[in-house]
Design a protein around this motif. Structure first.
Motif, PDB file in Angstrom:
ATOM      1  N   SER A  32     -22.292  50.020  70.706  1.00 59.09           N
ATOM      2  CA  SER A  32     -21.197  49.064  70.545  1.00 59.09           C
ATOM      3  C   SER A  32     -21.028  48.177  71.765  1.00 59.09           C
ATOM      4  CB  SER A  32     -19.889  49.811  70.248  1.00 59.09           C
ATOM      5  OG  SER A  32     -19.421  50.430  71.406  1.00 59.09           O
ATOM      6  N   LEU A  33     -21.525  48.577  72.906  1.00 63.42           N
ATOM      7  CA  LEU A  33     -21.213  47.828  74.122  1.00 63.42           C
ATOM      8  C   LEU A  33     -22.367  46.993  74.662  1.00 63.42           C
ATOM      9  CD1 LEU A  33     -19.170  47.280  76.430  1.00 63.42           C
ATOM     10  CD2 LEU A  33     -20.194  49.194  77.619  1.00 63.42           C
ATOM     11  N   SER A  34     -23.554  47.597  74.736  1.00 62.55           N
ATOM     12  CA  SER A  34     -24.563  46.985  75.606  1.00 62.55           C
ATOM     13  C   SER A  34     -25.446  45.984  74.877  1.00 62.55           C
ATOM     14  CB  SER A  34     -25.416  48.071  76.238  1.00 62.55           C
ATOM     15  OG  SER A  34     -25.948  48.892  75.248  1.00 62.55           O
ATOM     16  N   ASP A  35     -26.118  45.157  75.678  1.00 62.36           N
ATOM     17  CA  ASP A  35     -27.054  44.191  75.135  1.00 62.36           C
ATOM     18  C   ASP A  35     -28.440  44.803  75.017  1.00 62.36           C
ATOM     19  OD1 ASP A  35     -25.166  41.986  75.138  1.00 62.36           O
ATOM     20  OD2 ASP A  35     -25.237  42.218  77.305  1.00 62.36           O
ATOM     21  N   ARG A  36     -28.799  45.575  76.062  1.00 65.05           N
ATOM     22  CA  ARG A  36     -30.089  46.248  76.021  1.00 65.05           C
ATOM     23  C   ARG A  36     -29.901  47.694  76.487  1.00 65.05           C
ATOM     24  NH1 ARG A  36     -34.328  44.237  79.424  1.00 65.05           N
ATOM     25  NH2 ARG A  36     -32.687  43.727  80.898  1.00 65.05           N
ATOM     26  N   VAL A  37     -30.821  48.552  76.112  1.00 65.32           N
ATOM     27  CA  VAL A  37     -30.755  49.960  76.511  1.00 65.32           C
ATOM     28  C   VAL A  37     -32.073  50.348  77.151  1.00 65.32           C
ATOM     29  CG1 VAL A  37     -30.116  52.255  75.741  1.00 65.32           C
ATOM     30  CG2 VAL A  37     -29.639  50.294  74.281  1.00 65.32           C
ATOM     31  N   SER A  38     -31.986  50.986  78.333  1.00 64.50           N
ATOM     32  CA  SER A  38     -33.173  51.576  78.931  1.00 64.50           C
ATOM     33  C   SER A  38     -33.041  53.075  78.825  1.00 64.50           C
ATOM     34  CB  SER A  38     -33.299  51.176  80.396  1.00 64.50           C
ATOM     35  OG  SER A  38     -33.583  49.815  80.493  1.00 64.50           O
ATOM     36  N   VAL A  39     -34.094  53.735  78.409  1.00 65.01           N
ATOM     37  CA  VAL A  39     -34.016  55.177  78.179  1.00 65.01           C
ATOM     38  C   VAL A  39     -34.850  55.914  79.209  1.00 65.01           C
ATOM     39  CG1 VAL A  39     -34.357  57.022  76.509  1.00 65.01           C
ATOM     40  CG2 VAL A  39     -33.699  54.752  75.721  1.00 65.01           C
ATOM     41  N   LEU A  40     -34.249  56.953  79.785  1.00 65.22           N
ATOM     42  CA  LEU A  40     -34.957  57.839  80.702  1.00 65.22           C
ATOM     43  C   LEU A  40     -35.076  59.209  80.046  1.00 65.22           C
ATOM     44  CD1 LEU A  40     -33.274  57.230  84.191  1.00 65.22           C
ATOM     45  CD2 LEU A  40     -35.329  56.184  83.283  1.00 65.22           C
ATOM     46  N   ARG A  41     -36.188  59.871  80.290  1.00 69.12           N
ATOM     47  CA  ARG A  41     -36.336  61.249  79.816  1.00 69.12           C
ATOM     48  C   ARG A  41     -37.033  62.041  80.908  1.00 69.12           C
ATOM     49  NH1 ARG A  41     -40.790  61.843  75.923  1.00 69.12           N
ATOM     50  NH2 ARG A  41     -39.691  60.224  74.764  1.00 69.12           N
ATOM     51  N   LYS A  42     -36.377  63.085  81.375  1.00 72.24           N
ATOM     52  CA  LYS A  42     -36.921  63.951  82.431  1.00 72.24           C
ATOM     53  C   LYS A  42     -37.443  63.132  83.603  1.00 72.24           C
ATOM     54  CE  LYS A  42     -37.855  67.782  79.433  1.00 72.24           C
ATOM     55  NZ  LYS A  42     -38.690  68.102  78.294  1.00 72.24           N
ATOM     56  N   GLY A  43     -36.663  62.142  84.021  1.00 70.48           N
ATOM     57  CA  GLY A  43     -37.030  61.365  85.191  1.00 70.48           C
ATOM     58  C   GLY A  43     -37.999  60.243  84.903  1.00 70.48           C
ATOM     59  N   GLU A  44     -38.551  60.203  83.693  1.00 69.82           N
ATOM     60  CA  GLU A  44     -39.524  59.160  83.400  1.00 69.82           C
ATOM     61  C   GLU A  44     -38.889  58.035  82.602  1.00 69.82           C
ATOM     62  OE1 GLU A  44     -43.581  60.150  82.207  1.00 69.82           O
ATOM     63  OE2 GLU A  44     -43.095  62.182  82.829  1.00 69.82           O
ATOM     64  N   TYR A  45     -39.394  56.850  82.854  1.00 70.32           N
ATOM     65  CA  TYR A  45     -38.904  55.685  82.145  1.00 70.32           C
ATOM     66  C   TYR A  45     -39.611  55.610  80.796  1.00 70.32           C
ATOM     67  CZ  TYR A  45     -38.395  50.734  81.056  1.00 70.32           C
ATOM     68  OH  TYR A  45     -38.134  49.545  80.450  1.00 70.32           O
ATOM     69  N   ILE A  46     -38.833  55.616  79.716  1.00 69.03           N
ATOM     70  CA  ILE A  46     -39.445  55.641  78.391  1.00 69.03           C
ATOM     71  C   ILE A  46     -39.580  54.232  77.823  1.00 69.03           C
ATOM     72  CG2 ILE A  46     -39.223  56.537  76.033  1.00 69.03           C
ATOM     73  CD1 ILE A  46     -39.800  58.648  78.200  1.00 69.03           C
ATOM     74  N   GLY A  47     -38.552  53.424  78.009  1.00 67.27           N
ATOM     75  CA  GLY A  47     -38.658  52.074  77.476  1.00 67.27           C
ATOM     76  C   GLY A  47     -37.311  51.396  77.404  1.00 67.27           C
ATOM     77  N   THR A  48     -37.330  50.129  77.089  1.00 69.74           N
ATOM     78  CA  THR A  48     -36.097  49.363  76.941  1.00 69.74           C
ATOM     79  C   THR A  48     -36.111  48.693  75.569  1.00 69.74           C
ATOM     80  OG1 THR A  48     -36.061  48.942  79.301  1.00 69.74           O
ATOM     81  CG2 THR A  48     -34.692  47.539  77.944  1.00 69.74           C
ATOM     82  N   VAL A  49     -34.982  48.765  74.878  1.00 70.75           N
ATOM     83  CA  VAL A  49     -34.901  48.106  73.573  1.00 70.75           C
ATOM     84  C   VAL A  49     -33.644  47.245  73.528  1.00 70.75           C
ATOM     85  CG1 VAL A  49     -36.193  49.803  72.244  1.00 70.75           C
ATOM     86  CG2 VAL A  49     -33.763  50.168  72.651  1.00 70.75           C
TER      87      VAL A  49
END
Lengths: 366, 512
Positions: free
Chosen positions: B205-222
């Motif tokens: 509801s809030l953000s324009d983009r989301v960056s996802v981290l998993r166990k310290g690793e960068y997974i991606g941005t959508v």
């Protein structure tokens, strides 16, 4: 600042180690001792011009040079160890009992008082029993007073136990005058030097053997008490988290009081062994700072009674050796204390490197 | 580099001991944009942000601000680059006013002028729509007001890159909406905003983009507009999982715990419980909702015998004998000796429920070590229990002799919950049992609570996520400022209804 500097990482930073292999840990400790010797050697040369090798050989000679010295070494180790064992349950509970000096001294005083006042009143075996009971009770009382205040009003045990030391010292001073032999000398002198009543028996022809055996038994007992008994478990829980202790229904106040009684009673035993077993008198210096050194022994050994044998031996070895250095090199007593200080500093300091590592800036290929 | 990126991270790596907290993380935030950083607890979100705000220093990698490489060594450096972080735990001086806190530590030349500062605070507030009295003391403020002070503090210092670490964790749904409105206004004003969270619906509801981290690793941005909860969950957890709680109908309801008129005044003289009454039934899951610190902890601790009460009674109905016992002001030991099988999973797991430095076996022993007359410990039964829990709840640990402090949050909680349910409790209380847990562990815990309910225990669950409370519980008791604001049927309620009840006691200041 120039731009160049701005882009640099700090030269080094400190990071906590997650774990360290046991042999690396011992290598660090060994390195610390070698460094300590190196620094004391440099200092010796700078201050005195003596050959450092001579200095170290007198250190070793002083500690284990003769048969008698070896026995003294063991006796002193045993006494230091006894006080260290006494403070350990309190420290494990995170009750900062720095009053071991006073608790042991009051135990020594009680022992001497029994020897003076009850000789001739009680038969010899009963006299020794009375001395023992008196020392244990007085040590326990000295320790339980701060514990009660802590449990009841949450007073600061560090200051309280510390102050109790001074009271004990002054009590001994008072009676040193009161019971001085000869009158007016201000010293109690050897008690029952002629009859040896109230003196602990010499076993196996060795003066200090009984003391050493008693402390060995206490060591094993304390190890078992802390590791395998329900009391020991409660002490560990209270020390780690009083909230957890309350949550599982441990009566925290009761554990604090009970543990301090044990701690003080064992300090009393140390006083008893010193008076009845070796000194046969009491002075303000009977405990000779062991109440404080014991804290270091206990911490260095991480509160494990078996390791404490090693740490107390190490510290006494250094002390005995350092005394020899001052006499044989014609230096005063302070010099030996400087060297002991350097060595202990390095031994304690190396704990930092066991827990943390220093990471230097990596060279960048830019 | 890229034209309007306010801040860009390149290959940031941070290692603590053997733990890699961040590995080659890259992300960019533009001006006039809200970026969410999404990840489970322990995925390295906060560590990453701490490197931007100068608290940690990265082991590798570069940070660019407006296309220029910078080195941020301290929070002071961060301010220089107009980066402001709003921490999860507020750093305010209680006895100072809002304005005093805002100007605290500023090294400005010229005279100390509180009035001018207050005026500036006011103008910032008006610009973005904050509601704040610049002269109000912090200790008189609600959590949401304190957060406002923290935000104004960084704006006052001229920050135009704002980082908010889990800002909604302490807010009611209504307060959250208000905060989001303000954040959107700031975005439209051209600020770059980073918000750390693990709540999916907030991200959407809030953000324009989301960056996802998993166990310290960068997974991606959508882009938020092009994604949904399922995809984000999959990115966060690494596999598809179904998030369903099987709620069974309560059966064989019996009064188990009747609480009447509890009053409690804490050491500071504050009334933390005010006439609290409710009944917990066997075979039912009773949820407790409320803003953090509204008396939940005191209530559970009072039942467990850890908090003394000024008024009221806690009557336990023994299912076997039918006898009634008043547990008020009894110690945990006395409660146990009465034969009451009361289990309690406290909020502070390592500080109260477990001993961090002890291994799993010794932690099992906490509840049972007293058994038997011997003065020595018996470690056989606790060892068996430890092995069983490790197997049944698939605790990830090198062994039963590993200190629990070295386990991850989820595994610590499995050990604690496992021990507490091993005594087949008749009353089971759990305070925030999934806080800090990953999604899989959370659902395992929900299922364990459900299982106990089906076995006939009266389960009391203090939670913070209203969606979960509504999905999991049978009834929900809403607590506000120490008193019961209402008890609702979880099957026929909404988040909004609960949110309104949570703030009922201070209705005057709310509502827009």
């Amino acid at each position: 600042m120039s731009n160049e500097v701005k882009h640099r990482e700090p030269l080094f930073h400190i990071a906590k180690r997650s774990s360290i292999v046991w042999w690396k840990a011992w290598l660090v400790r060994l390195g610390a001792i070698v460094l300590a010797f190196f620094f004391s050697a440099v200092l010796t040369v700078l201050l005195t011009g003596e050959n450092p090798l001579d200095v170290f050989s007198s250190l070793i000679k002083g500690a284990i040079g003769t048969n008698r010295r070896i026995w003294v070494l063991f006796q002193n180790t045993a006494m230091l160890l006894c006080v260290a064992l006494a403070v350990t349950p309190a420290f494990k509970m995170k009750f900062w009992n720095i009053g071991a000096e006073g608790q042991a001294l009051i135990g020594a005083m009680a022992t001497a008082a029994c020897m003076i006042k009850l000789t001739g009143v009680l038969p010899a075996p009963l006299l020794i029993l009375a001395m023992f009971v008196a020392s244990v009770v007085s040590g326990a009382v000295w320790a339980v007073i701060p514990a009660l205040f802590k449990a009841k009003w949450n007073t600061n045990e560090t200051l309280f136990t510390l102050m109790m030391n001074y009271i004990a010292i002054q009590i001994v001073s008072y009676f040193s005058g009161e019971w001085a032999v000869p009158k007016g000398s201000g010293k109690i002198g050897i008690i029952n030097g002629d009859t040896m009543e109230g003196w602990l028996p010499v076993i196996g022809g060795k003066n200090y053997l009984l003391n050493i055996l008693v402390v060995a038994a206490i060591t094993v007992g304390m190890y078992i008490y802390l590791k395998y008994s329900k009391h020991g478990y409660e002490i560990a829980v209270v020390g780690e988290s009083q909230n957890t202790a309350r949550y599982i229904g441990i009566n925290v106040k009761k554990v604090i009081i009970r543990t301090m009684i044990i701690s003080g009673a064992l300090c009393g035993v140390a006083g008893f062994l010193l008076v009845a077993g070796t000194d046969h008198t009491v002075t303000r210096d009977t405990i000779a700072g062991r109440g404080f050194t014991a804290i270091m022994v206990s911490w260095l050994a991480k509160f494990n009674p078996l390791y404490m044998v090693l740490t107390s031996l190490l510290i006494v070895f250094m002390e005995r050796g350092a005394i020899q250095i001052s006499t044989s090199c014609g230096l005063n007593n302070s010099f030996s204390e400087i060297i002991t200080g350097i060595i202990i500093f390095f031994i304690i300091g190396c704990e930092f490197f066991l827990n943390y590592q220093i990471k230097f800036r990596e060279k960048e290929g830019k | 580099m890229s034209g309007n990126a306010a801040i860009e991270l390149k290959n940031i790596t941070k290692v603590f001991g053997s733990i890699v907290a961040n590995k080659d993380v890259c992300l960019t935030v533009n001006r006039g944009e809200i970026l969410s950083i999404l990840g489970e607890n322990g995925s390295g979100k906060t560590t990453l942000m701490n490197m931007i705000s100068g608290i940690y220093f990265p082991d590798h990698g570069q940070i660019f601000i407006d296309g220029e490489e910078v080195v941020i060594r301290s929070p002071k450096d961060a301010f220089k680059y107009k980066i402001g972080m709003i921490h999860q735990h507020f750093k305010l001086v209680d006895v100072f006013s809002a304005t005093e806190n805002i100007i605290l530590g500023l090294e400005k030349k010229g005279k100390y002028n509180l009035k001018a500062a207050a005026a500036e605070v006011k103008s910032i507030s008006e610009k973005y729509g904050f509601e704040i009295d610049p002269m109000k003391k912090i200790h008189e403020m609600s959590v949401s007001e304190k957060q406002t002070v923290e935000i104004i503090k960084v704006l006052f210092r001229g920050a135009d890159i704002l980082i908010l670490d889990e800002p909604t964790a302490v807010l009611t749904p209504q307060e959250t909406q208000k905060l989001f409105k303000i954040l959107r206004r700031m975005r439209d004003d051209g600020k770059a905003i980073i918000i750390i969270t693990h709540k999916l619906h907030e991200v959407l509801s809030l953000s324009d983009r989301v960056s996802v981290l998993r166990k310290g690793e960068y997974i991606g941005t959508v882009n938020t507009a092009e994604t949904d909860e399922a995809q984000l969950t999959e990115m966060m957890v690494g596999k598809k999982i179904s998030l369903n709680i099987d709620r069974s109908e309560p059966k064989e309801l019996e009064e188990r715990l009747v609480v009447t008129g509890l009053d409690c005044i804490n050491r500071e003289g504050v009334k933390v419980l005010d006439n609290v009454s409710f009944t917990a039934y066997s075979g039912e899951l009773l949820g407790i909702a409320g803003i953090a610190g509204s008396g939940q902890r005191e209530l559970l601790e009072a039942i467990a015998g850890l908090q003394s009460l000024n008024e009221g009674s806690i009557i336990y109905h023994d299912p076997k004998t039918g006898k009634e016992e008043n547990l008020r002001n009894k110690t945990p030991r006395q409660i146990r000796d009465l034969g009451v099988r009361l289990s309690f999973v406290p909020e502070d797991r390592l500080g109260m429920g477990l001993v961090g430095s002890m291994d799993i076996i010794d932690n099992m022993m906490l509840r049972s070590y007293r058994k038997g007359k011997s003065m020595f410990l018996e470690r056989k039964a606790p060892k068996d229990l430890a092995m069983q829990i490790i197997e049944d709840l698939s605790v990830v640990t090198p062994g039963a002799t590993t200190p629990v402090r070295q386990l991850s949050g989820g595994n610590v909680q499995k050990v604690l919950v496992g021990r507490e349910i091993s005594s087949s409790p008749t009353v089971l209380m759990a305070a925030y049992p999934v806080r800090g847990l990953d999604i899989n562990s959370s659902y395992l815990i929900y299922n364990l609570l459900n299982e106990q309910k089906e076995k006939g225990a009266a389960v009391i669950f203090v939670g913070e996520d209203l969606d979960v409370l509504i999905e999991l519980c049978d009834r929900i008791l809403v607590i506000g400022s120490g008193s019961v604001a209402g008890i609702v049927d979880a099957r026929n309620t909404t988040k909004e209804e609960i949110g309104l009840l949570m703030t009922k006691s201070k209705t005057s200041e709310k509502e827009e």
